[in-house]
Scaffold this motif. Structure first.
Motif, PDB file in Angstrom:
ATOM      1  N   ASN A 419       0.744  -1.250  -0.058  1.00 38.14           N
ATOM      2  CA  ASN A 419       0.184   0.099   0.018  1.00 38.14           C
ATOM      3  C   ASN A 419       0.883   1.206  -0.011  1.00 38.14           C
ATOM      4  OD1 ASN A 419      -2.807  -0.830  -0.086  1.00 38.14           O
ATOM      5  ND2 ASN A 419      -2.500  -1.621   2.068  1.00 38.14           N
ATOM      6  N   LEU A 420       1.932   1.111   0.600  1.00 36.68           N
ATOM      7  CA  LEU A 420       2.834   2.450   0.956  1.00 36.68           C
ATOM      8  C   LEU A 420       3.810   2.719  -0.442  1.00 36.68           C
ATOM      9  CD1 LEU A 420       3.786   1.933   4.592  1.00 36.68           C
ATOM     10  CD2 LEU A 420       2.008   3.651   3.439  1.00 36.68           C
ATOM     11  N   GLY A 421       3.726   1.798  -1.491  1.00 32.14           N
ATOM     12  CA  GLY A 421       4.875   1.958  -2.502  1.00 32.14           C
ATOM     13  C   GLY A 421       4.521   3.158  -3.234  1.00 32.14           C
ATOM     14  N   ILE A 422       5.560   3.765  -3.528  1.00 28.28           N
ATOM     15  CA  ILE A 422       5.529   4.999  -4.513  1.00 28.28           C
ATOM     16  C   ILE A 422       5.949   4.706  -5.930  1.00 28.28           C
ATOM     17  CG2 ILE A 422       6.178   7.526  -4.537  1.00 28.28           C
ATOM     18  CD1 ILE A 422       6.373   7.600  -1.526  1.00 28.28           C
ATOM     19  N   ALA A 423       6.930   4.167  -5.888  1.00 24.83           N
ATOM     20  CA  ALA A 423       7.688   3.696  -7.174  1.00 24.83           C
ATOM     21  C   ALA A 423       8.214   2.284  -7.197  1.00 24.83           C
ATOM     22  CB  ALA A 423       8.782   4.677  -7.568  1.00 24.83           C
ATOM     23  N   SER A 424       8.141   1.433  -8.282  1.00 23.94           N
ATOM     24  CA  SER A 424       8.792   0.079  -8.455  1.00 23.94           C
ATOM     25  C   SER A 424      10.008  -0.098  -7.982  1.00 23.94           C
ATOM     26  CB  SER A 424       8.778  -0.203  -9.855  1.00 23.94           C
ATOM     27  OG  SER A 424       8.880  -1.492 -10.072  1.00 23.94           O
ATOM     28  N   SER A 425      10.360  -0.842  -7.090  1.00 20.26           N
ATOM     29  CA  SER A 425      11.556  -1.188  -6.461  1.00 20.26           C
ATOM     30  C   SER A 425      11.915  -2.681  -7.101  1.00 20.26           C
ATOM     31  CB  SER A 425      11.563  -1.387  -5.095  1.00 20.26           C
ATOM     32  OG  SER A 425      10.415  -2.157  -4.440  1.00 20.26           O
ATOM     33  N   ILE A 453      17.117  -1.334  -2.489  1.00 20.24           N
ATOM     34  CA  ILE A 453      16.348  -0.447  -3.084  1.00 20.24           C
ATOM     35  C   ILE A 453      14.963  -0.799  -2.262  1.00 20.24           C
ATOM     36  CG2 ILE A 453      14.720  -0.132  -5.060  1.00 20.24           C
ATOM     37  CD1 ILE A 453      17.142  -1.643  -6.581  1.00 20.24           C
ATOM     38  N   SER A 454      14.270   0.216  -1.991  1.00 17.89           N
ATOM     39  CA  SER A 454      13.070   0.461  -1.335  1.00 17.89           C
ATOM     40  C   SER A 454      11.713   1.305  -2.196  1.00 17.89           C
ATOM     41  CB  SER A 454      13.121   1.147   0.104  1.00 17.89           C
ATOM     42  OG  SER A 454      13.866   0.340   0.916  1.00 17.89           O
ATOM     43  N   GLY A 455      10.594   0.865  -2.158  1.00 18.21           N
ATOM     44  CA  GLY A 455       9.605   1.522  -2.735  1.00 18.21           C
ATOM     45  C   GLY A 455       9.094   2.625  -1.939  1.00 18.21           C
ATOM     46  N   CYS A 456       9.399   3.101  -0.881  1.00 24.33           N
ATOM     47  CA  CYS A 456       9.341   4.286  -0.068  1.00 24.33           C
ATOM     48  C   CYS A 456      10.214   4.636   0.703  1.00 24.33           C
ATOM     49  CB  CYS A 456       7.682   4.089   0.437  1.00 24.33           C
ATOM     50  SG  CYS A 456       7.628   3.031   1.787  1.00 24.33           S
ATOM     51  N   MET A 457       9.701   5.583   1.538  1.00 18.90           N
ATOM     52  CA  MET A 457      10.694   5.919   2.930  1.00 18.90           C
ATOM     53  C   MET A 457      10.898   5.102   3.974  1.00 18.90           C
ATOM     54  SD  MET A 457       8.582   8.831   4.602  1.00 18.90           S
ATOM     55  CE  MET A 457       7.889   9.826   3.183  1.00 18.90           C
ATOM     56  N   MET A 465      21.079   2.167   4.387  1.00 23.25           N
ATOM     57  CA  MET A 465      22.167   1.699   5.040  1.00 23.25           C
ATOM     58  C   MET A 465      22.980   1.043   3.950  1.00 23.25           C
ATOM     59  SD  MET A 465      21.870  -1.985   5.077  1.00 23.25           S
ATOM     60  CE  MET A 465      22.929  -2.436   6.083  1.00 23.25           C
ATOM     61  N   ALA A 466      22.736   1.217   2.761  1.00 21.85           N
ATOM     62  CA  ALA A 466      23.225   0.544   1.581  1.00 21.85           C
ATOM     63  C   ALA A 466      24.818   1.591   0.915  1.00 21.85           C
ATOM     64  CB  ALA A 466      22.439   0.221   0.400  1.00 21.85           C
ATOM     65  N   ASN A 467      25.406   0.638   0.381  1.00 20.83           N
ATOM     66  CA  ASN A 467      26.685   1.600  -0.274  1.00 20.83           C
ATOM     67  C   ASN A 467      25.929   2.465  -1.374  1.00 20.83           C
ATOM     68  OD1 ASN A 467      28.652  -1.533  -0.087  1.00 20.83           O
ATOM     69  ND2 ASN A 467      28.609   0.210   1.457  1.00 20.83           N
ATOM     70  N   ILE A 468      25.146   1.786  -1.845  1.00 19.22           N
ATOM     71  CA  ILE A 468      24.539   2.331  -3.021  1.00 19.22           C
ATOM     72  C   ILE A 468      22.934   1.791  -2.875  1.00 19.22           C
ATOM     73  CG2 ILE A 468      23.929   2.916  -5.388  1.00 19.22           C
ATOM     74  CD1 ILE A 468      26.718   1.599  -5.935  1.00 19.22           C
ATOM     75  N   GLY A 469      22.092   2.996  -2.580  1.00 18.65           N
ATOM     76  CA  GLY A 469      20.803   2.905  -2.294  1.00 18.65           C
ATOM     77  C   GLY A 469      19.853   3.720  -3.270  1.00 18.65           C
ATOM     78  N   PHE A 470      18.627   3.124  -3.551  1.00 20.17           N
ATOM     79  CA  PHE A 470      17.484   3.799  -4.286  1.00 20.17           C
ATOM     80  C   PHE A 470      16.044   3.713  -3.500  1.00 20.17           C
ATOM     81  CE2 PHE A 470      20.690   2.371  -7.323  1.00 20.17           C
ATOM     82  CZ  PHE A 470      20.908   3.167  -8.195  1.00 20.17           C
ATOM     83  N   GLN A 471      15.549   5.049  -3.399  1.00 25.71           N
ATOM     84  CA  GLN A 471      14.423   5.096  -2.768  1.00 25.71           C
ATOM     85  C   GLN A 471      13.311   5.518  -3.729  1.00 25.71           C
ATOM     86  OE1 GLN A 471      13.941   7.542   0.724  1.00 25.71           O
ATOM     87  NE2 GLN A 471      11.848   8.120   0.200  1.00 25.71           N
ATOM     88  N   GLY A 472      12.101   4.841  -3.811  1.00 25.32           N
ATOM     89  CA  GLY A 472      10.910   4.999  -4.710  1.00 25.32           C
ATOM     90  C   GLY A 472      10.469   6.566  -4.259  1.00 25.32           C
ATOM     91  N   MET A 473      10.477   7.344  -5.181  1.00 18.70           N
ATOM     92  CA  MET A 473       9.610   8.725  -5.140  1.00 18.70           C
ATOM     93  C   MET A 473       8.824   8.899  -6.332  1.00 18.70           C
ATOM     94  SD  MET A 473      12.614  10.638  -3.139  1.00 18.70           S
ATOM     95  CE  MET A 473      11.510  11.803  -2.059  1.00 18.70           C
ATOM     96  N   SER A 474       8.598  10.358  -6.448  1.00 18.97           N
ATOM     97  CA  SER A 474       8.028  10.902  -7.642  1.00 18.97           C
ATOM     98  C   SER A 474       8.426  12.252  -7.751  1.00 18.97           C
ATOM     99  CB  SER A 474       6.536  10.819  -7.527  1.00 18.97           C
ATOM    100  OG  SER A 474       5.917  11.686  -6.599  1.00 18.97           O
ATOM    101  N   VAL A 475       8.196  12.773  -9.052  1.00 21.99           N
ATOM    102  CA  VAL A 475       8.676  13.992  -9.439  1.00 21.99           C
ATOM    103  C   VAL A 475       7.821  14.562 -10.111  1.00 21.99           C
ATOM    104  CG1 VAL A 475      11.338  13.703  -9.651  1.00 21.99           C
ATOM    105  CG2 VAL A 475       9.939  13.262 -11.582  1.00 21.99           C
ATOM    106  N   ALA A 485      10.089   8.349  -9.634  1.00 21.20           N
ATOM    107  CA  ALA A 485      11.576   8.998  -9.474  1.00 21.20           C
ATOM    108  C   ALA A 485      12.134   8.012  -8.321  1.00 21.20           C
ATOM    109  CB  ALA A 485      11.392  10.036  -9.084  1.00 21.20           C
ATOM    110  N   LEU A 486      13.389   7.998  -8.398  1.00 23.24           N
ATOM    111  CA  LEU A 486      14.455   7.370  -7.230  1.00 23.24           C
ATOM    112  C   LEU A 486      15.249   8.238  -6.810  1.00 23.24           C
ATOM    113  CD1 LEU A 486      15.536   4.414  -9.661  1.00 23.24           C
ATOM    114  CD2 LEU A 486      13.960   4.111  -7.714  1.00 23.24           C
ATOM    115  N   GLN A 487      15.264   8.394  -5.183  1.00 23.68           N
ATOM    116  CA  GLN A 487      16.307   9.004  -4.589  1.00 23.68           C
ATOM    117  C   GLN A 487      17.573   8.188  -4.535  1.00 23.68           C
ATOM    118  OE1 GLN A 487      15.952  12.161  -2.317  1.00 23.68           O
ATOM    119  NE2 GLN A 487      18.000  12.005  -2.766  1.00 23.68           N
TER     120      GLN A 487
END
Length: 707
Positions: A419-425, A453-457, A465-475, A485-487
């Motif tokens: 339910n909380l997903g903002i973008a595809s992970s 990778i997480s689909g939301c915050m 806590m990753a070396n390279i992380g991506f967080q689902g967002m929108s622009v 989008a991805l943070q």
């Protein structure tokens, strides 16, 4: 036919025989009953959500179906249990199993009305749903190498197992303001990630005595916090009493209304570490055990199958050697290794699960470990059986190289089901893995670069806590068009022994530019990273260095039609966020609250009858606080914490004389902190709770008549 009908029919004896534990029977019957009450309009939707979450039943993004989370303490699952889970998944779901970053298994698309029967089937092999979700002590996690780790001072599994059993259904941890997460690390490598948990335990030896370094108050989410060191060394017989006290403090003083502020880390931030220690000291009289020795000898011994190594022929020896170099884990037991299975996105199917269960039953120790990186570890494989295992795993598609390496990307379900997903992970994770395989093959064996990778915050994919992380967002464009989008976050990592770094937010880019961001980062690391670890390379260069060379990817003035379609999708992106159920925080109707108080009194009476004095006392405590909460809710007074509820009830009801009590409410209810949990005190305290509820119910009726 419902379970209630089954129990009322001639089949009742059969059902009870299959599930021998009467406590489990009661749990399943209660879920069945509450589902009926919910459908008949007798149970408030928000209250029902809280109840089902505590029983592992979680609402999906898709209407009308549920995600079921199966609780597997420290990721251990036997062959028999895996067969049972596979059978249940086929019967009640789609046959797909999903490994989470907390070593659980999830199945999706389950009809709510069938969840009691599903649970009953699982319990035949001691598999539970209880407290897999909700405001409870969640699954107790541990290093998947516990018991075989060449660097461990001792096996943490018996301690994790005992702690799991102690808090399962424990009244002190059923309705907290938020979830509570615990981990055990086998060694100073801290592969259990203690620094990001509410309580983290790292195995230690001091003067040949077993104990743990204890970390308190860590967490991820939108505001990650590094845990504090609570003890450098705590003997093993003190870990249960410690956590008992910690949970009591969290339950009483933790935030309950604002979900964003309800985790342990915010309580520590508010009161400080020393302030928390003082509150912890105040709870010591109420904690039922001052020491709690853990019977390690009774923990199930490993039973290894003695079998000759079948002769096999490896067609591609190069692939075999590559796989061995990345997927074989050394084991402290002589002559044995563990085999890591890289499971893409943690998803696999029941047909493979059954064959895998048979393989480890017939040729290893009959158990698997699920990992925090959504993988599977097979312990106790004889070295001479490795070629045979490779051959058999190849038939299942389970010999992809890169176990726990850079290619092994972690991702939450994101917009697929949450339910909380903002973008595809999951979609972007698959694309990034494809790029690493095709363009950066040298990273397949790189253990240093960790991508999550997480689909939301909320960080279920542990991106921050990753070396390279991506967080689902929108622009949003100037024309108010919305794209996925991805943070991009960089520089996080586990440095061991309770220490870690959280990643910095660097840039936000349209999702379809995520692969290009990864290429730029890896190309620069290959060129300028030299012999540094990725974390050290990032620290040396600094946040602005990466911002400068990624900034051009943030421009949203030149988006194409493709940019408005998220990874793994074909339709135009829509930002749709449902009601999050990660914590099950609810605001209840007054009548529902008072009814709950009656139920808690009944629970207290039952526990007293079973001579469980501490449990009876806490149920009575919960009833009194819940009753006060009901009246304060009617007054539109904030009910953020148990502590504030207790004080405000005195101020609004007792001091003005609206209700007459023998003593102040605070004095009455907080006797729980001042008395040992004896039979005499339990009886007196239960009587106080019953009298209090009776007086409040009379007051409520009187005020409703006069209103």
């Amino acid at each position: 036919m419902s379970i209630i009908q089954i129990l009322a029919s001639c089949k009742m004896q059969s059902f009870r025989t299959e599930i021998e534990n009467p406590v489990v029977q009661k749990d399943i019957l209660e879920l069945e009953q509450k589902i009926h009450e919910f459908h008949n309009g007798k149970l408030d939707e928000e209250k029902f959500r809280s109840l089902r979450l505590a029983r592992g039943v979680y609402g999906q993004r898709q209407q009308g179906v549920q995600m079921i989370r199966i609780k597997l303490p420290y990721g251990k699952v036997t062959s028999k249990q895996l067969h049972r889970i596979a059978d249940v998944s086929d019967e009640y779901s789609t046959g797909r199993l999903h490994i989470t970053t907390r070593q659980d298994l999830q199945i999706h698309y389950v009809d709510l009305n069938r969840t009691p029967q599903l649970w009953a089937e699982l319990e035949k092999d001691n598999v539970t749903l209880r407290e897999a979700c909700g405001n409870t002590v969640r699954n107790v996690t541990a290093s998947e190498t516990a018991g075989i780790d060449i660097n461990e001072p001792f096996d943490v599994s018996p301690y994790a197992d005992t702690l799991f059993k102690y808090f399962l259904r424990n009244p002190i941890s059923q309705e907290m303001g938020r979830k509570f997460k615990v981990s055990f690390s086998a060694s100073d490598a801290d592969t259990g990630l203690s620094y990001m948990h509410d309580l983290g335990f790292i195995a230690k030896l001091q003067d040949n005595k077993r104990g743990f370094k204890v970390m308190l108050g860590g967490g991820l989410g939108s505001q990650p916090r590094h845990a504090d060191v609570l003890f450098e060394f705590l003997p093993t017989d003190k870990i249960i009493p410690l956590m008992d006290g910690v949970v009591r403090v969290f339950d009483r003083y933790g935030e309950r209304k604002s979900r964003a502020k309800a985790r342990m880390k915010f309580l520590i931030k508010d009161v400080g570490l020393e302030g928390f220690k003082a509150l912890l000291e105040e709870e010591q009289e109420a904690v039922p055990y001052k020491t709690y020795p853990i019977d390690v000898a009774s923990y199930p011994k490993v039973k290894i199958v003695k079998v000759e190594a079948p002769k096999v022929s490896i067609a591609n020896t190069k692939d075999f050697e590559t796989w061995k170099s990345t997927n074989i884990v050394p084991q402290k037991q002589k002559g044995y290794v563990a085999i890591g299975i890289k499971v893409l996105l943690g998803d696999f199917y029941t047909d493979k699960a059954r064959l895998l269960a048979d393989l480890v039953q017939n040729y290893a120790a009959g158990e698997l470990r699920l990992s925090l990186r959504q993988n599977i570890l097979i312990p106790f494989v004889k070295k001479e059986l490795v070629p045979f295992f490779y051959s058999e795993l190849a038939k299942l598609g389970f010999v992809e190289a890169g176990y726990n390496k850079a290619l092994d990307i972690t991702a939450c379900p994101g917009t697929d089901t949450c339910n909380l997903g903002i973008a595809s992970s999951t979609g972007i994770a698959q694309e990034l893995e494809r790029i690493i395989k095709a363009e950066y093959p040298h990273y397949i064996s790189n253990p240093d670069v960790l991508i999550k990778i997480s689909g939301c915050m909320n960080a279920c994919g542990q991106h921050n806590m990753a070396n390279i992380g991506f967080q689902g967002m929108s622009v949003r464009t100037k024309d108010k068009l919305v794209a996925p989008a991805l943070q991009v976050l960089l520089g996080g990592g586990n440095t061991g022994n309770g220490k870690g770094r959280f990643a910095d937010k660097v840039v936000k880019v349209p999702s379809k530019r995520g692969p290009e961001a990864l290429r730029l980062i890896l190309n620069d690391y290959d060129t300028n990273g030299k012999e540094l670890s990725f974390a050290d390379y990032y620290q040396e260069k600094g946040q602005m260095y990466f911002y400068d060379f990624l900034k051009h990817l943030t421009d949203v003035d030149n988006l194409t039609q493709e940019d408005f379609i998220d990874w793994g999708n074909t339709e135009r992106y829509k930002k749709e966020i449902g009601i999050g159920e990660c914590a099950g925080v609810v605001i209840d109707l007054i009548a529902t609250l008072l009814f709950e108080s009656q139920e808690k009194i009944k629970n207290a009476e039952e526990a007293f009858g079973e001579e469980k004095w501490a449990a009876s006392i806490y149920y009575a405590y919960s009833s009194m606080v819940n009753t006060a909460k009901a009246m304060l809710t009617a007054e539109k007074t904030k009910v953020n914490t148990h502590h504030s509820i207790i004080e405000d009830f005195d101020q609004i009801f007792v001091q003005p004389g609206r209700i007459e009590l023998e003593n102040d409410f605070k004095e009455t209810v907080l006797q729980i902190k001042e008395n040992e949990p004896t039979k005499k005190f339990a009886k007196r305290y239960l009587n106080n709770a019953e009298v209090f509820l009776s007086k409040v119910e009379k007051l409520r009726k009187k005020e409703l008549v006069e209103a």
